[in-house]
Design a protein around this motif. Structure first.
Motif, PDB file in Angstrom:
ATOM      1  N   PRO A   1     -45.409  72.481   2.646  1.00 55.18           N
ATOM      2  CA  PRO A   1     -45.397  72.146   4.081  1.00 55.18           C
ATOM      3  C   PRO A   1     -46.573  72.822   4.786  1.00 55.18           C
ATOM      4  CG  PRO A   1     -43.232  72.861   3.333  1.00 55.18           C
ATOM      5  CD  PRO A   1     -44.181  73.176   2.231  1.00 55.18           C
ATOM      6  N   PRO A   2     -47.044  72.257   5.897  1.00 52.21           N
ATOM      7  CA  PRO A   2     -48.184  72.864   6.623  1.00 52.21           C
ATOM      8  C   PRO A   2     -47.836  74.256   7.136  1.00 52.21           C
ATOM      9  CG  PRO A   2     -47.200  71.070   7.899  1.00 52.21           C
ATOM     10  CD  PRO A   2     -46.595  71.006   6.535  1.00 52.21           C
ATOM     11  N   ASP A   3     -48.770  75.172   6.986  1.00 50.89           N
ATOM     12  CA  ASP A   3     -48.563  76.522   7.488  1.00 50.89           C
ATOM     13  C   ASP A   3     -48.794  76.571   8.999  1.00 50.89           C
ATOM     14  OD1 ASP A   3     -51.307  76.367   7.793  1.00 50.89           O
ATOM     15  OD2 ASP A   3     -51.741  77.568   6.020  1.00 50.89           O
ATOM     16  N   ARG A   4     -48.712  77.746   9.577  1.00 47.46           N
ATOM     17  CA  ARG A   4     -48.830  77.878  11.038  1.00 47.46           C
ATOM     18  C   ARG A   4     -50.181  77.350  11.547  1.00 47.46           C
ATOM     19  NH1 ARG A   4     -45.216  81.050  13.793  1.00 47.46           N
ATOM     20  NH2 ARG A   4     -46.789  81.326  15.433  1.00 47.46           N
ATOM     21  N   ILE A   5     -51.256  77.723  10.856  1.00 44.26           N
ATOM     22  CA  ILE A   5     -52.576  77.277  11.305  1.00 44.26           C
ATOM     23  C   ILE A   5     -52.679  75.765  11.247  1.00 44.26           C
ATOM     24  CG2 ILE A   5     -55.046  77.374  10.801  1.00 44.26           C
ATOM     25  CD1 ILE A   5     -54.623  80.187   9.710  1.00 44.26           C
ATOM     26  N   ALA A   6     -52.143  75.181  10.159  1.00 48.24           N
ATOM     27  CA  ALA A   6     -52.189  73.726  10.020  1.00 48.24           C
ATOM     28  C   ALA A   6     -51.336  73.054  11.094  1.00 48.24           C
ATOM     29  CB  ALA A   6     -51.711  73.330   8.630  1.00 48.24           C
ATOM     30  N   ARG A   7     -50.134  73.604  11.359  1.00 48.93           N
ATOM     31  CA  ARG A   7     -49.276  72.991  12.385  1.00 48.93           C
ATOM     32  C   ARG A   7     -49.947  73.050  13.758  1.00 48.93           C
ATOM     33  NH1 ARG A   7     -45.214  76.012   9.878  1.00 48.93           N
ATOM     34  NH2 ARG A   7     -44.701  77.228  11.747  1.00 48.93           N
ATOM     35  N   LYS A   8     -50.614  74.157  14.031  1.00 52.28           N
ATOM     36  CA  LYS A   8     -51.298  74.287  15.320  1.00 52.28           C
ATOM     37  C   LYS A   8     -52.407  73.238  15.458  1.00 52.28           C
ATOM     38  CE  LYS A   8     -53.160  77.831  18.421  1.00 52.28           C
ATOM     39  NZ  LYS A   8     -53.425  79.291  18.573  1.00 52.28           N
ATOM     40  N   ALA A   9     -53.159  73.035  14.387  1.00 52.15           N
ATOM     41  CA  ALA A   9     -54.231  72.040  14.417  1.00 52.15           C
ATOM     42  C   ALA A   9     -53.664  70.628  14.571  1.00 52.15           C
ATOM     43  CB  ALA A   9     -55.069  72.143  13.148  1.00 52.15           C
ATOM     44  N   ILE A  10     -52.551  70.364  13.901  1.00 53.27           N
ATOM     45  CA  ILE A  10     -51.938  69.032  13.993  1.00 53.27           C
ATOM     46  C   ILE A  10     -51.398  68.792  15.397  1.00 53.27           C
ATOM     47  CG2 ILE A  10     -50.113  67.540  13.104  1.00 53.27           C
ATOM     48  CD1 ILE A  10     -50.381  69.170  10.441  1.00 53.27           C
ATOM     49  N   TRP A  11     -50.729  69.774  15.970  1.00 56.70           N
ATOM     50  CA  TRP A  11     -50.249  69.637  17.346  1.00 56.70           C
ATOM     51  C   TRP A  11     -51.414  69.392  18.295  1.00 56.70           C
ATOM     52  CZ3 TRP A  11     -45.862  68.330  19.146  1.00 56.70           C
ATOM     53  CH2 TRP A  11     -44.666  68.696  18.525  1.00 56.70           C
ATOM     54  N   ASN A  12     -52.469  70.131  18.121  1.00 58.34           N
ATOM     55  CA  ASN A  12     -53.629  69.995  19.011  1.00 58.34           C
ATOM     56  C   ASN A  12     -54.223  68.601  18.937  1.00 58.34           C
ATOM     57  OD1 ASN A  12     -55.383  71.332  20.898  1.00 58.34           O
ATOM     58  ND2 ASN A  12     -56.982  71.229  19.342  1.00 58.34           N
ATOM     59  N   ARG A  13     -54.095  67.970  17.772  1.00 60.47           N
ATOM     60  CA  ARG A  13     -54.636  66.625  17.584  1.00 60.47           C
ATOM     61  C   ARG A  13     -53.842  65.582  18.372  1.00 60.47           C
ATOM     62  NH1 ARG A  13     -54.156  64.879  11.653  1.00 60.47           N
ATOM     63  NH2 ARG A  13     -55.349  66.815  11.427  1.00 60.47           N
ATOM     64  N   TYR A  14     -52.533  65.788  18.504  1.00 59.51           N
ATOM     65  CA  TYR A  14     -51.677  64.752  19.090  1.00 59.51           C
ATOM     66  C   TYR A  14     -51.300  64.994  20.548  1.00 59.51           C
ATOM     67  CZ  TYR A  14     -51.218  62.890  14.399  1.00 59.51           C
ATOM     68  OH  TYR A  14     -51.488  62.357  13.163  1.00 59.51           O
ATOM     69  N   ILE A  15     -51.591  66.169  21.081  1.00 60.86           N
ATOM     70  CA  ILE A  15     -51.308  66.407  22.499  1.00 60.86           C
ATOM     71  C   ILE A  15     -52.347  65.684  23.353  1.00 60.86           C
ATOM     72  CG2 ILE A  15     -51.337  68.195  24.292  1.00 60.86           C
ATOM     73  CD1 ILE A  15     -50.042  70.072  22.282  1.00 60.86           C
ATOM     74  N   ALA A  16     -51.890  65.048  24.426  1.00 62.41           N
ATOM     75  CA  ALA A  16     -52.797  64.319  25.306  1.00 62.41           C
ATOM     76  C   ALA A  16     -53.905  65.248  25.799  1.00 62.41           C
ATOM     77  CB  ALA A  16     -52.026  63.743  26.486  1.00 62.41           C
ATOM     78  N   PRO A  17     -55.182  64.847  25.667  1.00 64.09           N
ATOM     79  CA  PRO A  17     -56.308  65.738  25.986  1.00 64.09           C
ATOM     80  C   PRO A  17     -56.250  66.329  27.390  1.00 64.09           C
ATOM     81  CG  PRO A  17     -57.088  63.778  24.861  1.00 64.09           C
ATOM     82  CD  PRO A  17     -55.645  63.544  25.140  1.00 64.09           C
TER      83      PRO A  17
ATOM     84  N   ASP B   1     -43.853  64.395  10.966  1.00 64.13           N
ATOM     85  CA  ASP B   1     -42.824  64.848  11.912  1.00 64.13           C
ATOM     86  C   ASP B   1     -43.463  65.306  13.221  1.00 64.13           C
ATOM     87  OD1 ASP B   1     -40.861  64.410   9.986  1.00 64.13           O
ATOM     88  OD2 ASP B   1     -40.921  66.480   9.256  1.00 64.13           O
ATOM     89  N   ILE B   2     -44.550  66.053  13.113  1.00 66.64           N
ATOM     90  CA  ILE B   2     -45.225  66.544  14.318  1.00 66.64           C
ATOM     91  C   ILE B   2     -45.776  65.389  15.130  1.00 66.64           C
ATOM     92  CG2 ILE B   2     -47.212  67.877  15.145  1.00 66.64           C
ATOM     93  CD1 ILE B   2     -46.773  69.774  12.781  1.00 66.64           C
ATOM     94  N   GLU B   3     -46.365  64.414  14.451  1.00 66.69           N
ATOM     95  CA  GLU B   3     -46.886  63.245  15.175  1.00 66.69           C
ATOM     96  C   GLU B   3     -45.757  62.524  15.903  1.00 66.69           C
ATOM     97  OE1 GLU B   3     -49.280  59.034  14.373  1.00 66.69           O
ATOM     98  OE2 GLU B   3     -48.707  60.318  12.690  1.00 66.69           O
ATOM     99  N   PHE B   4     -44.612  62.350  15.230  1.00 63.81           N
ATOM    100  CA  PHE B   4     -43.476  61.660  15.852  1.00 63.81           C
ATOM    101  C   PHE B   4     -42.994  62.414  17.089  1.00 63.81           C
ATOM    102  CE2 PHE B   4     -38.898  61.092  16.413  1.00 63.81           C
ATOM    103  CZ  PHE B   4     -38.811  59.701  16.498  1.00 63.81           C
ATOM    104  N   ALA B   5     -42.845  63.745  16.982  1.00 66.76           N
ATOM    105  CA  ALA B   5     -42.359  64.544  18.112  1.00 66.76           C
ATOM    106  C   ALA B   5     -43.353  64.496  19.277  1.00 66.76           C
ATOM    107  CB  ALA B   5     -42.131  65.984  17.666  1.00 66.76           C
ATOM    108  N   ALA B   6     -44.642  64.557  18.989  1.00 69.93           N
ATOM    109  CA  ALA B   6     -45.651  64.516  20.054  1.00 69.93           C
ATOM    110  C   ALA B   6     -45.612  63.185  20.788  1.00 69.93           C
ATOM    111  CB  ALA B   6     -47.037  64.762  19.458  1.00 69.93           C
ATOM    112  N   ARG B   7     -45.529  62.110  20.026  1.00 72.80           N
ATOM    113  CA  ARG B   7     -45.479  60.777  20.660  1.00 72.80           C
ATOM    114  C   ARG B   7     -44.170  60.591  21.446  1.00 72.80           C
ATOM    115  NH1 ARG B   7     -49.894  58.302  19.125  1.00 72.80           N
ATOM    116  NH2 ARG B   7     -50.810  58.645  17.051  1.00 72.80           N
ATOM    117  N   LYS B   8     -43.108  61.170  20.930  1.00 70.55           N
ATOM    118  CA  LYS B   8     -41.817  61.084  21.624  1.00 70.55           C
ATOM    119  C   LYS B   8     -41.903  61.785  22.980  1.00 70.55           C
ATOM    120  CE  LYS B   8     -36.892  61.941  20.794  1.00 70.55           C
ATOM    121  NZ  LYS B   8     -36.521  60.525  20.638  1.00 70.55           N
ATOM    122  N   ALA B   9     -42.517  62.962  23.024  1.00 66.77           N
ATOM    123  CA  ALA B   9     -42.674  63.691  24.284  1.00 66.77           C
ATOM    124  C   ALA B   9     -43.522  62.895  25.270  1.00 66.77           C
ATOM    125  CB  ALA B   9     -43.306  65.058  24.020  1.00 66.77           C
ATOM    126  N   SER B  10     -44.583  62.287  24.798  1.00 67.92           N
ATOM    127  CA  SER B  10     -45.453  61.498  25.676  1.00 67.92           C
ATOM    128  C   SER B  10     -44.724  60.279  26.221  1.00 67.92           C
ATOM    129  CB  SER B  10     -46.709  61.059  24.905  1.00 67.92           C
ATOM    130  OG  SER B  10     -47.503  62.162  24.546  1.00 67.92           O
TER     131      SER B  10
END
Length: 448
Positions: free
Chosen positions: A345-361, A383-392
């Motif tokens: 599974p993605p580590d903390r650094i990877a999760r942070k980068a993935i979240w940063n990619r999907y949050i609205a600029p 999963d992170i992409e799904f949660a980010a899109r769900k929030a948006s």
């Protein structure tokens, strides 16, 4: 003391040069061997020429080339290729014993007069940075463009490979995918050292007794980035990426086994390739021994294909699986796969980068990424992409339902709390039981 008489042949050579007994004429095909010898003679050790011999021969055939001849032998040559209204000098060479006699200037003058008759007025020349023999160019009023940078790229696909690669559904991936792969540093270092380094530095690897890998297995829970790693390897090596989809081959007249055999025969026509099979357990699951079946025939065929594939250099087979325990034992045997690499599974650094990619600029500076990283442990990239899109999506619905469409400045609906709430509503793909099994598989099966 009596002085030794001068060598008559050397004296004759000096007299010839002083009288400039050469003539400049158009290149003839019969001159090619002598032209190549003059080019080799004019080279300087340690300085790599800008243009290859193939490019020079092409200029001789399709551009404008002149040679300097003395006593029936070619002693110098200049060649250029024409592109639109510009000519590029691809060769200016002279035999060593004829240097510093004005021959280079005479060759350039011969080229220029012929270009003028074709209406070409712009002439350019590219030289290696260490080249110091530029007197002829300066004497003929060529100026140095100080503010230019020279860039070059070699497309890693031969023209003859374009057809087969297209039929296989292969493609060159954008450069930079490897660098864009944030986090997962342990896995990146492992793949960099075991796969990319020996394949990119083949001769060095061989000199040190390292055999470049031919086939590897990536295993881990669903959605952990195995496909992304495979694509990143292809991007880093600048090799074509070919994904084999067994489900698409099932309708082949010779069946799945025959189709798989033909695909790998077609791949063998390519100079380089990264071949990827995802969910390989579908065609390489453990055989039951209860009689033959079509699927077992496919597994047997794949077991025969891999050793043949491994005999060829310049390619690598990457198989990915979510369920490594289900693979046939013969499939993972030494000699078929060089490495069996876990991708977790993605580590903390990877999760942070993935979240940063999907949050609205427009909102990224207002979001507490560390809080999202903490709340999304065991989340896969999907999963992170799904949660980010769900929030948006929920933020959009709230804004519209309250008072019509609003601008970002008027509504704080998309905030850290909104993302955290979306995380709570998202079921992670990777459960604690899956992580436990994955760690056990690393102990029992991984081979790095």
């Amino acid at each position: 003391m009596r002085q030794k008489p001068a060598d008559s042949s050397n004296e004759h050579a000096r007299e010839r040069k002083q009288m400039k007994l050469w003539s400049i004429r158009d290149f003839h095909l019969d001159d090619l061997d002598q032209l190549i010898r003059v080019r080799q003679d004019s080279g300087i050790s340690g300085i790599h020429p800008v243009y290859s011999l193939a490019e020079i021969i092409d200029a001789c055939a399709n551009g404008i080339t002149v040679v300097a001849v003395a006593d029936g032998s070619v002693i110098g040559a200049a060649a250029c290729k024409i592109q639109d209204d510009r000519a590029w000098v691809v060769l200016l060479a002279q035999a060593k014993e004829w240097r510093e006699q004005g021959l280079g200037s005479a060759l350039l003058a011969g080229i220029e007069s012929r270009l003028a008759s074709h209406g070409i007025r712009r002439i350019s020349a590219l030289l290696p940075a260490l080249e110091t023999r530029v007197k002829a160019l300066r004497n003929n009023d060529y100026r140095v463009e100080e503010d230019l940078h020279y860039f070059e790229k070699t497309i890693p696909i031969q023209p003859r490979e374009i057809g087969p690669l297209s039929q296989l559904g292969g493609r060159l991936l954008p450069r930079g995918l490897w660098d864009a792969l944030a986090g997962m540093q342990h896995e990146k270092n492992l793949i960099e050292q075991r796969l990319i380094l020996p394949l990119a530095q083949t001769e060095l690897a061989k000199s040190l007794g390292v055999t470049p890998p031919r086939s590897v297995v990536l295993f881990g829970p669903p959605g952990t980035g195995k496909t992304t790693f495979a694509k990143s390897v292809a991007s880093r090596l600048a090799w074509p990426f070919i994904e084999v989809f067994p489900s698409r081959l099932a309708a082949h007249p010779e069946g799945l086994a025959g189709a798989l055999r033909q695909v790998f025969l077609d791949i063998a026509k390519l100079e380089h390739a990264v071949v990827f099979i995802d969910e390989v357990e579908e065609i390489a699951s453990a055989r039951t021994g209860e009689g033959s079946s079509p699927l077992q025939g496919v597994t047997n065929e794949l077991l025969k294909i891999i050793p043949a594939f491994r005999e060829q250099e310049g390619r690598i087979l990457i198989c990915a699986t979510n369920f490594i325990r289900s693979l046939d034992k013969a499939f993972l045997r030494h000699g078929r796969f060089d490495y069996v690499i876990p991708i977790g599974p993605p580590d903390r650094i990877a999760r942070k980068a993935i979240w940063n990619r999907y949050i609205a600029p427009g909102f990224s500076q207002d979001i507490n990424l560390d809080a999202l990283v903490e709340a999304s442990e065991r989340f896969s990239p999907a999963d992170i992409e799904f949660a980010a899109r769900k929030a948006s999506q929920q933020a959009l619905e709230q804004v519209v339902s309250r008072s019509g469409v609003k601008s970002r400045n008027d509504d704080p609906a998309l905030c850290t709390e909104a993302y955290v709430e979306a995380i709570k509503e998202t079921r992670p793909t990777i459960t604690e039981a899956v992580v436990k099994e994955f760690l056990e598989d690393i102990e029992r099966i991984a081979r790095v």
